[in-house]
Design an enzyme around this catalytic site. Structure first.
Site, PDB file in Angstrom:
ATOM      1  N   HIS A  82       3.203 -40.362 -45.522  1.00  0.00           N
ATOM      2  CA  HIS A  82       1.917 -39.711 -45.785  1.00  0.00           C
ATOM      3  C   HIS A  82       1.472 -40.105 -47.186  1.00  0.00           C
ATOM      4  O   HIS A  82       2.289 -40.242 -48.088  1.00  0.00           O
ATOM      5  CB  HIS A  82       2.098 -38.193 -45.708  1.00  0.00           C
ATOM      6  CG  HIS A  82       0.819 -37.433 -45.513  1.00  0.00           C
ATOM      7  ND1 HIS A  82       0.290 -37.192 -44.270  1.00  0.00           N
ATOM      8  CD2 HIS A  82      -0.026 -36.852 -46.399  1.00  0.00           C
ATOM      9  CE1 HIS A  82      -0.824 -36.489 -44.395  1.00  0.00           C
ATOM     10  NE2 HIS A  82      -1.036 -36.274 -45.677  1.00  0.00           N
ATOM     11  N   ASP A 161      -2.546 -24.651 -42.426  1.00  0.00           N
ATOM     12  CA  ASP A 161      -2.979 -25.685 -43.383  1.00  0.00           C
ATOM     13  C   ASP A 161      -4.374 -26.177 -43.021  1.00  0.00           C
ATOM     14  O   ASP A 161      -5.211 -26.374 -43.906  1.00  0.00           O
ATOM     15  CB  ASP A 161      -1.997 -26.857 -43.407  1.00  0.00           C
ATOM     16  CG  ASP A 161      -2.550 -27.995 -44.262  1.00  0.00           C
ATOM     17  OD1 ASP A 161      -2.810 -27.765 -45.448  1.00  0.00           O
ATOM     18  OD2 ASP A 161      -2.776 -29.097 -43.716  1.00  0.00           O
ATOM     19  N   ARG A 168     -10.164 -24.941 -49.112  1.00  0.00           N
ATOM     20  CA  ARG A 168      -9.924 -25.536 -50.441  1.00  0.00           C
ATOM     21  C   ARG A 168     -10.974 -26.583 -50.747  1.00  0.00           C
ATOM     22  O   ARG A 168     -11.437 -26.705 -51.885  1.00  0.00           O
ATOM     23  CB  ARG A 168      -8.528 -26.179 -50.485  1.00  0.00           C
ATOM     24  CG  ARG A 168      -7.400 -25.170 -50.578  1.00  0.00           C
ATOM     25  CD  ARG A 168      -6.074 -25.836 -50.267  1.00  0.00           C
ATOM     26  NE  ARG A 168      -5.754 -26.905 -51.190  1.00  0.00           N
ATOM     27  CZ  ARG A 168      -5.014 -27.972 -50.874  1.00  0.00           C
ATOM     28  NH1 ARG A 168      -4.509 -28.108 -49.651  1.00  0.00           N
ATOM     29  NH2 ARG A 168      -4.770 -28.894 -51.768  1.00  0.00           N
ATOM     30  N   SER A 183       0.664 -28.300 -48.274  1.00  0.00           N
ATOM     31  CA  SER A 183      -0.184 -28.890 -47.237  1.00  0.00           C
ATOM     32  C   SER A 183       0.472 -30.147 -46.638  1.00  0.00           C
ATOM     33  O   SER A 183       0.583 -30.299 -45.419  1.00  0.00           O
ATOM     34  CB  SER A 183      -1.545 -29.219 -47.867  1.00  0.00           C
ATOM     35  OG  SER A 183      -2.302 -30.034 -47.031  1.00  0.00           O
ATOM     36  N   LYS A 187       3.093 -30.403 -42.935  1.00  0.00           N
ATOM     37  CA  LYS A 187       2.691 -31.255 -41.799  1.00  0.00           C
ATOM     38  C   LYS A 187       3.824 -32.205 -41.413  1.00  0.00           C
ATOM     39  O   LYS A 187       4.052 -32.467 -40.227  1.00  0.00           O
ATOM     40  CB  LYS A 187       1.433 -32.053 -42.157  1.00  0.00           C
ATOM     41  CG  LYS A 187       0.179 -31.200 -42.076  1.00  0.00           C
ATOM     42  CD  LYS A 187      -1.076 -32.008 -42.282  1.00  0.00           C
ATOM     43  CE  LYS A 187      -1.282 -32.398 -43.702  1.00  0.00           C
ATOM     44  NZ  LYS A 187      -2.533 -32.003 -44.313  1.00  0.00           N
TER      45      LYS A 187
HETATM   46  N1  URA Z   1      -3.549 -34.511 -48.199  1.00  0.00           N
HETATM   47  C1  URA Z   1      -3.228 -33.369 -47.522  1.00  0.00           C
HETATM   48  O1  URA Z   1      -2.856 -33.419 -46.352  1.00  0.00           O
HETATM   49  N2  URA Z   1      -3.317 -32.208 -48.172  1.00  0.00           N
HETATM   50  C2  URA Z   1      -3.705 -32.084 -49.447  1.00  0.00           C
HETATM   51  O2  URA Z   1      -3.739 -30.988 -49.977  1.00  0.00           O
HETATM   52  C3  URA Z   1      -4.055 -33.264 -50.149  1.00  0.00           C
HETATM   53  C4  URA Z   1      -3.954 -34.483 -49.498  1.00  0.00           C
END
Ligand code: URA
Length: 432
Positions: A82, A161, A168, A183, A187
């Site tokens: 990620h 999230d 946010r 966050s 995931k």
């Molecule tokens: N990517 C995400 O999935 N969450 C964040 O808070 C910032 C970047």
């Protein structure tokens, strides 16, 4: 327990218990706590921070808000990667076929672009007919059949999230390290991966602006992973200038295809290789960095990683002919060239400005509901440190039906997104 008391507590800089964080997340996800209360709490977090334990509690609460995928019947080693978000970041498209070709099971759940950052799901949808929403069954089946699948997140995966991230985004509370950590890490845990590599970006085109901040975030993610029994590896990389030579959905897929054909910009290769090496070592597919590098280079050179990408496209119902015929992509029918106004070396190429210029052309969206033009984007002919002569084309803007005002604004931003200096200098490092 009342949300208002927890907002007050955080406002005073006190620490929450696990039950308190669970209460906030659970009740907000169910709709029992209003957006304005969650917004106030998020802002209190931005000012007062969360400690390491609170960050792990928040991450855990996000994970428990939805399903947790379990691939243990397919393989004991499932990789995921990620990025914390950037401009021109098409690394997933380049990396995922390489890993799968090298026998690494890869379950990739990706998102759409929001704000100035791009998203892998939008890029994939630039491939005609490519199906990005796989059911859990389709996702599992494809991973067992060809070792890899890329899908958008299902509504049942970390829904907390999903809801909090959207809040946010509109309450200026994105750039807090604990909130980003919870966050991203939640995931990855929910997606069932156990070999996780995170690319933490810093610079004008990233949420965090300095390498020090990115390092703190990286450390926090590793610690959170440890507290939740996941092994997380982190790469910290610069997003001062866009990655590679394109920004915009179709253009970035073409760049990823070129990469897999062996034609690439050094920066895209460097970061993709670094992430691949870490994953191959973590998944015990290679024993040394040198061995891992040789494996990556081989599957690019012999075309098998490109074939794997073709397999992914075929399984997800996309048109595989795009691999040979780029005219099948939507590309902006209009082009404006941005030229150098003097001789010298490109000393600045501000990723955030390039992203804004591309977004004005239609390559990005302001709200989740906005549509995007896959054909809009920017080709960068020059990057930081490159030599230019007066009137050289530094970048090309591609667009379709965009208003004259937006086009003028985009051209103005593109023109001021780079600077030229007379003296040659050493190119900045990409990986911190
Ligand atoms: N990517 C995400 O999935 N969450 C964040 O808070 C910032 C970047």
């Amino acid at each position: 327990m009342r949300a208002v008391d927890l907002i007050q507590k955080k406002k005073e800089g006190k620490s929450h218990t696990q039950e308190e964080i669970k209460f906030l997340v659970e009740n907000y996800t169910k709709g029992n706590i209003e957006d304005y209360q969650m917004s106030a709490w998020l802002m209190a977090v931005c000012f007062q921070g969360l400690n390491d334990e609170e960050t792990a509690y928040l991450t855990q609460a996000f994970v428990e808000s939805g399903d947790i995928l379990d691939f243990s019947k397919i393989s004991s080693n499932i990789a995921d990667k990620h990025s914390t978000g950037g401009v021109g970041d098409k690394v997933t498209l380049a990396l995922i076929p390489i890993l799968a070709q090298l026998d690494v099971y890869t379950a990739k759940l990706s998102g759409r672009g929001l704000g100035f950052t791009g998203g892998t799901i939008d890029k994939l949808e630039a491939i005609p007919n490519f199906k990005t929403e796989l059911t859990n069954e389709e996702f599992f089946k494809q991973i067992s059949d060809i070792k890899v699948a890329i899908s958008s997140q299902s509504p049942n995966l970390t829904p907390a999230d999903g809801k909090i991230y959207a809040l946010r985004d509109v309450t200026a509370t994105v750039d807090n390290k604990s909130l980003i950590c919870a966050s991203v890490v939640s995931k990855k845990i929910a997606s069932g991966a156990n070999s996780i590599v995170l690319d933490v970006k810093y610079g004008s085109g990233a949420f965090l602006k300095t390498p020090q901040e990115a390092r703190e975030l990286g450390d926090l993610m590793i610690k959170t992973g440890k507290l939740l029994n996941r092994n997380i590896d982190v790469v910290i990389s610069s997003m001062e200038q866009p990655l590679g030579f394109s920004v915009g959905n179709s253009l970035e897929v073409i760049e990823a295809l070129e990469f897999l054909k062996g034609n690439y910009k050094e920066d895209l290769y460097e970061i993709t290789l670094e992430l691949a090496i870490k994953t191959l070592l973590n998944c015990k597919k290679a024993t040394t960095k040198e061995e891992a590098k040789a494996m990556v280079d081989l599957v690019i050179k012999n075309g098998s990683a490109l074939n794997k990408f073709k397999e992914i496209i075929a399984h997800q119902k996309g048109n595989t002919e795009v691999i040979e015929d780029y005219s099948l992509f939507e590309i902006g029918k209009n082009k404006t060239e941005i030229k150098a106004n003097k001789d010298g070396y490109i000393s600045k190429l501000i990723a955030l400005d390039v992203a804004h210029a591309a977004k004005l052309l239609g390559a990005g969206r302001d709200k989740k509901s906005d549509s995007i033009d896959f054909g809009a984007g920017i080709i960068l002919n020059k990057k930081i440190g490159d030599k230019v002569q007066k009137d050289d084309v530094v970048m090309e803007l591609y667009y379709n039906d965009v208003s004259q005002t937006k086009l003028n604004d985009s051209i103005k931003i593109a023109q001021s997104s780079f600077e030229i200096q007379e003296e040659e200098f050493e190119k900045p490092k990409l990986i911190y």
